[in-house]
Design an enzyme around this catalytic site. Structure first.
Site, PDB file in Angstrom:
ATOM      1  N   SER A  72      15.660  18.217  -5.240  1.00  0.00           N
ATOM      2  CA  SER A  72      16.692  17.209  -5.509  1.00  0.00           C
ATOM      3  C   SER A  72      17.839  17.717  -6.373  1.00  0.00           C
ATOM      4  CB  SER A  72      16.055  15.968  -6.140  1.00  0.00           C
ATOM      5  OG  SER A  72      15.206  15.327  -5.227  1.00  0.00           O
ATOM      6  N   LYS A  87       6.578   5.230  -8.546  1.00  0.00           N
ATOM      7  CA  LYS A  87       7.313   4.319  -7.678  1.00  0.00           C
ATOM      8  C   LYS A  87       6.914   2.859  -7.890  1.00  0.00           C
ATOM      9  CE  LYS A  87       8.396   7.631  -4.019  1.00  0.00           C
ATOM     10  NZ  LYS A  87       8.354   7.892  -2.562  1.00  0.00           N
ATOM     11  N   ASP A 100      13.463   5.853   1.523  1.00  0.00           N
ATOM     12  CA  ASP A 100      12.685   6.779   2.354  1.00  0.00           C
ATOM     13  C   ASP A 100      12.813   6.453   3.836  1.00  0.00           C
ATOM     14  OD1 ASP A 100      11.735   8.402   0.316  1.00  0.00           O
ATOM     15  OD2 ASP A 100       9.933   7.209   0.001  1.00  0.00           O
ATOM     16  N   PRO A 127      -9.158   1.598   8.287  1.00  0.00           N
ATOM     17  CA  PRO A 127      -8.361   0.593   9.004  1.00  0.00           C
ATOM     18  C   PRO A 127      -7.556  -0.336   8.107  1.00  0.00           C
ATOM     19  CG  PRO A 127     -10.694   0.009   9.068  1.00  0.00           C
ATOM     20  CD  PRO A 127     -10.618   1.383   8.463  1.00  0.00           C
ATOM     21  N   ARG A 171      -2.211  -2.939   6.868  1.00  0.00           N
ATOM     22  CA  ARG A 171      -1.127  -3.331   5.948  1.00  0.00           C
ATOM     23  C   ARG A 171       0.179  -2.646   6.332  1.00  0.00           C
ATOM     24  NH1 ARG A 171      -5.489  -2.957   2.163  1.00  0.00           N
ATOM     25  NH2 ARG A 171      -4.868  -0.854   1.538  1.00  0.00           N
ATOM     26  N   GLY A 217      10.471  17.672   7.646  1.00  0.00           N
ATOM     27  CA  GLY A 217      10.907  16.574   6.786  1.00  0.00           C
ATOM     28  C   GLY A 217      12.122  16.841   5.930  1.00  0.00           C
TER      29      GLY A 217
END
Length: 287
Positions: free
Chosen positions: A24, A73, A109, A161, A166, A249
């Site tokens: 960054s 976060k 993101d 799962p 979610r 990425g």
């Protein structure tokens, strides 16, 4: 002459732990320099459990903006004054900016992921059948972004799962819990797990398993691995060998940083300068 830092120079920073390896500063200081913005970007290694205090310190010091990475976060989500809808939905903040005298938490993101597809690769997620491997923070952000971008189907494949369910909810009516069998019929396959970096895990030199079965990959697919170092992971190598398009990425990293740059400075991000700086730094690190 180099840059001159004065009493008017604004500060933006990354908080997380560990962060000294982060790209960054390279990306964002290159961006500031390219547009002549009187800003600098630093990193602060903030121990786990102190993310809220770091946000409070940024408020008191008048720091111009923050990038937030693990493990802070969720703490940033709880510490800011306002949340964007995406940050509220994900329960995680990776970008903090000012709105008047209030700190606003965002999560860039997913937007960075979609921008990397559209701008860098010329791929529009609209109407695509997608598989996302992993239901952690990155997987949830990607799932939500793909749902918002109009993907036809977003199948979440995860070892357990409940997290998959979610994450699938975040993709809206296009989201569902998937299985590895969904990979064969997918247009876009995303690895949002840390697996597949080629790390040796066994005493006999056995590498860690890949997140997906490479035999399911084929021409016509786009395979994205959110890992950017190494630039070519074993998964991407396998995808390319089988005729699929492989994307790492790095683009997502650059584009999510670009959203922060825009929020902090109000200027359009110089994407070419940011990308070039990242490539040079990664090349230097590889020796």
């Amino acid at each position: 002459m180099g840059r001159v830092v004065t009493g008017s120079t604004r500060l933006a920073a990354l908080i997380g732990s560990p962060v000294r390896h982060s790209l960054s500063p390279t990306i964002l200081n290159a961006a500031f320099a390219a547009v002549g913005a009187d800003w600098v970007f630093l990193v602060f290694d903030v121990p786990d459990g102190h993310g809220g205090e770091a946000i409070a310190a940024a408020r008191e010091l008048g720091i111009g903006g923050l990038s937030v990475t693990m493990p802070h976060k969720a703490a940033a989500h709880d510490a800011v004054d306002e949340l964007t809808p995406v940050a509220a939905a994900l329960g995680a903040v990776n970008c903090v900016s000012w709105r008047g005298d209030r700190l606003v938490g965002d999560n860039t993101d997913g937007a960075g992921f979609v921008d990397a597809l559209r701008i860098d690769e010329g791929i529009d997620p609209t109407g695509l059948r997608c598989v996302v491997a992993g239901a952690g923070g990155a997987g949830r952000a990607v799932a939500r972004a793909l749902g918002e971008a109009g993907a036809a189907d977003v199948a979440i494949v995860n070892r357990t799962p409940e997290p998959a369910a979610r994450a699938a909810i975040l993709a809206g009516d296009r989201g569902r819990v998937g299985t590895p069998a969904d990979v064969v019929g997918a247009d876009l396959v995303v690895n949002a797990t840390p697996l597949g970096m080629g790390v040796v895990t066994g005493a006999d030199g056995t590498p860690e398993p890949l997140p997906l079965d490479p035999a399911a990959l084929h021409p016509g697919q786009v395979v994205v691995d959110l890992i950017y170092h190494p630039a070519t992971t074993p998964l991407l190598a396998s995808a390319r060998e089988r005729g699929a398009v492989g994307v790492n990425g790095l683009g997502m990293l650059i584009h999510q940083a670009a959203h922060g740059f825009r929020r902090w400075t109000g200027e359009d991000p110089p994407l070419e300068a940011m990308s070039a700086a990242a490539v040079v730094e990664l090349t230097r690190r590889m020796g």
